[in-house]
Design a protein around this motif. Structure first.
Motif, short mmCIF file in Angstrom:
data_model
loop_
_atom_site.label_atom_id
_atom_site.label_comp_id
_atom_site.label_asym_id
_atom_site.label_seq_id
_atom_site.Cartn_x
_atom_site.Cartn_y
_atom_site.Cartn_z
N GLY A 149 0.79 -1.24 0.00
CA GLY A 149 0.00 0.00 0.00
C GLY A 149 0.82 1.28 0.00
O GLY A 149 0.26 2.38 0.03
N MET A 150 2.13 1.18 -0.06
CA MET A 150 2.99 2.36 -0.02
C MET A 150 2.89 3.14 -1.33
O MET A 150 2.96 2.57 -2.42
CB MET A 150 4.45 1.94 0.20
N GLU A 151 2.71 4.47 -1.23
CA GLU A 151 2.62 5.31 -2.43
C GLU A 151 4.01 5.56 -3.00
O GLU A 151 4.98 5.74 -2.25
CB GLU A 151 1.95 6.64 -2.10
N LEU A 152 4.12 5.53 -4.32
CA LEU A 152 5.40 5.77 -4.96
C LEU A 152 5.83 7.22 -4.80
O LEU A 152 4.98 8.14 -4.79
CB LEU A 152 5.32 5.46 -6.46
N SER A 153 7.12 7.43 -4.67
CA SER A 153 7.66 8.79 -4.61
C SER A 153 7.63 9.37 -6.03
O SER A 153 7.35 8.64 -7.00
CB SER A 153 9.10 8.76 -4.09
N ILE A 154 7.92 10.63 -6.16
CA ILE A 154 7.93 11.27 -7.48
C ILE A 154 8.96 10.57 -8.38
O ILE A 154 8.69 10.27 -9.55
CB ILE A 154 8.27 12.77 -7.36
N VAL A 155 10.14 10.28 -7.82
CA VAL A 155 11.19 9.59 -8.58
C VAL A 155 10.71 8.20 -8.99
O VAL A 155 10.94 7.75 -10.12
CB VAL A 155 12.49 9.49 -7.74
N GLY A 156 10.04 7.54 -8.07
CA GLY A 156 9.53 6.20 -8.34
C GLY A 156 8.52 6.20 -9.47
O GLY A 156 8.53 5.31 -10.34
N LYS A 157 7.65 7.20 -9.47
CA LYS A 157 6.64 7.31 -10.52
C LYS A 157 7.29 7.56 -11.88
O LYS A 157 6.88 7.01 -12.90
CB LYS A 157 5.67 8.45 -10.20
N GLU A 158 8.32 8.40 -11.87
CA GLU A 158 9.03 8.70 -13.12
C GLU A 158 9.72 7.45 -13.67
O GLU A 158 9.67 7.17 -14.87
CB GLU A 158 10.07 9.80 -12.87
N LYS A 159 10.34 6.68 -12.75
CA LYS A 159 11.06 5.46 -13.16
C LYS A 159 10.11 4.43 -13.75
O LYS A 159 10.38 3.84 -14.79
CB LYS A 159 11.82 4.86 -11.97
N ILE A 160 8.98 4.22 -13.05
CA ILE A 160 8.06 3.18 -13.49
C ILE A 160 7.38 3.58 -14.80
O ILE A 160 7.09 2.73 -15.65
CB ILE A 160 7.03 2.84 -12.40
N ASN A 161 7.17 4.88 -14.99
CA ASN A 161 6.55 5.36 -16.24
C ASN A 161 7.51 5.23 -17.42
O ASN A 161 7.08 5.08 -18.56
CB ASN A 161 6.12 6.82 -16.09
N SER A 162 8.82 5.25 -17.09
CA SER A 162 9.81 5.13 -18.16
C SER A 162 10.13 3.67 -18.48
O SER A 162 10.90 3.38 -19.40
CB SER A 162 11.11 5.85 -17.75
N GLY A 163 9.55 2.75 -17.70
CA GLY A 163 9.75 1.33 -17.95
C GLY A 163 10.92 0.73 -17.19
O GLY A 163 11.26 -0.45 -17.40
N GLU A 164 11.55 1.54 -16.31
CA GLU A 164 12.68 1.02 -15.54
C GLU A 164 12.17 0.06 -14.44
O GLU A 164 11.03 0.17 -13.97
CB GLU A 164 13.43 2.17 -14.86
N VAL A 165 13.06 -0.86 -14.04
CA VAL A 165 12.73 -1.76 -12.93
C VAL A 165 12.78 -0.93 -11.65
O VAL A 165 13.81 -0.35 -11.29
CB VAL A 165 13.73 -2.93 -12.84
N THR A 166 11.63 -0.84 -10.99
CA THR A 166 11.49 0.03 -9.80
C THR A 166 11.19 -0.81 -8.57
O THR A 166 10.46 -1.79 -8.64
CB THR A 166 10.33 1.03 -10.02
N GLU A 167 11.74 -0.39 -7.43
CA GLU A 167 11.48 -1.08 -6.17
C GLU A 167 10.56 -0.27 -5.29
O GLU A 167 10.65 0.96 -5.25
CB GLU A 167 12.79 -1.35 -5.41
N CYS A 168 9.70 -0.95 -4.55
CA CYS A 168 8.87 -0.29 -3.54
C CYS A 168 9.79 0.16 -2.42
O CYS A 168 10.64 -0.61 -1.96
CB CYS A 168 7.81 -1.26 -3.01
#
Length: 233
Positions: A204-223
């Motif tokens: 349930g943790m909300e993604l940080s701004i950096v996390g949102k940018e990474k996941i939108n770019s298709g990078e492998v992102t960690e919670c």
């Protein structure tokens, strides 16, 4: 195929391996084998401790019995009490001594009885464990054979899945694969989960701004909370 898609495919296959591992860990063959092995590993130490306790109790009993005999011997000093009284001795003094010695004898006798009981209980406990050890030794041979046979079948299943996992890992970045294996060893599963409304669907943790940018770019992102890999459906 994007890295996250390859990871999802890898995880789907890995879940089969995890299921086989869980089945093996919860099998009667494994439980019987591991319990018998654990018992036999600890039994010698327990038997030695019980034997040492029995020796200690027996030694204490011998010393106490000797003490009792020594005190009882002093009673003989009063066998000529009648002659002493006739000679004008103070009878109250001798009666008092006899009473004190008798009380000592009763006290020591009570300790001896308690020790005899403890020695008997220690011996019974030792004999019970010894019989149990002999019984489990026989069972262990049977359980070990059954487990090895069961394990052989499970290993064949595992190897088939691992072979497929090796093929799939070839298309995944080595560093990402390394991080995946670390999480797997820490019993984090599923290791990859979806993001819903910009939140990890697992914790349930909300993604940080950096996390949102990474996941939108298709990078492998960690919670940032549960450290699982995330992906957008």
């Amino acid at each position: 195929m994007a890295q996250i898609e390859k990871l999802l495919k890898y995880q789907a296959e890995d879940s089969k391996l995890l299921q086989i591992e869980r089945e093996a860990a919860n099998s009667e063959e494994w439980k019987n084998y591991s319990q018998a092995k654990s018992f036999l590993t600890k039994a010698p130490e327990k038997l030695e401790a019980m034997d040492a306790k029995a020796r200690e109790l027996t030694s204490a009993l011998d010393k106490l019995t000797k003490k009792y005999d020594e005190i009882a011997e002093t009673i003989k000093d009063f066998e000529s009490l009648d002659e002493l009284v006739e000679g004008g001795a103070d009878i109250s003094f001798y009666k008092k001594n006899v009473a004190q010695i008798t009380d000592k004898l009763k006290s020591v006798k009570s300790e001896i009885n308690a020790l005899v009981k403890s020695v008997k209980e220690a011996d019974e406990e030792y004999q019970t464990l010894k019989k149990r050890t002999i019984s489990v030794q026989k069972q262990y041979t049977e359980y070990s054979a059954k487990y090895q046979e069961y394990k052989k079948g499970k290993l064949a299943e595992m190897e088939a899945v691992r072979s497929e996992l090796n093929k799939l890992s070839g298309g995944i970045d080595a560093e990402v694969m390394k991080r995946y294996e670390v999480k797997r060893s820490e019993r984090i599963f599923p290791i990859i989960c979806a993001v819903k409304n910009d939140r990890c669907s697992k914790c349930g943790m909300e993604l940080s701004i950096v996390g949102k940018e990474k996941i939108n770019s298709g990078e492998v992102t960690e919670c940032e909370n549960c450290h699982r890999f995330l992906y957008k459906e």
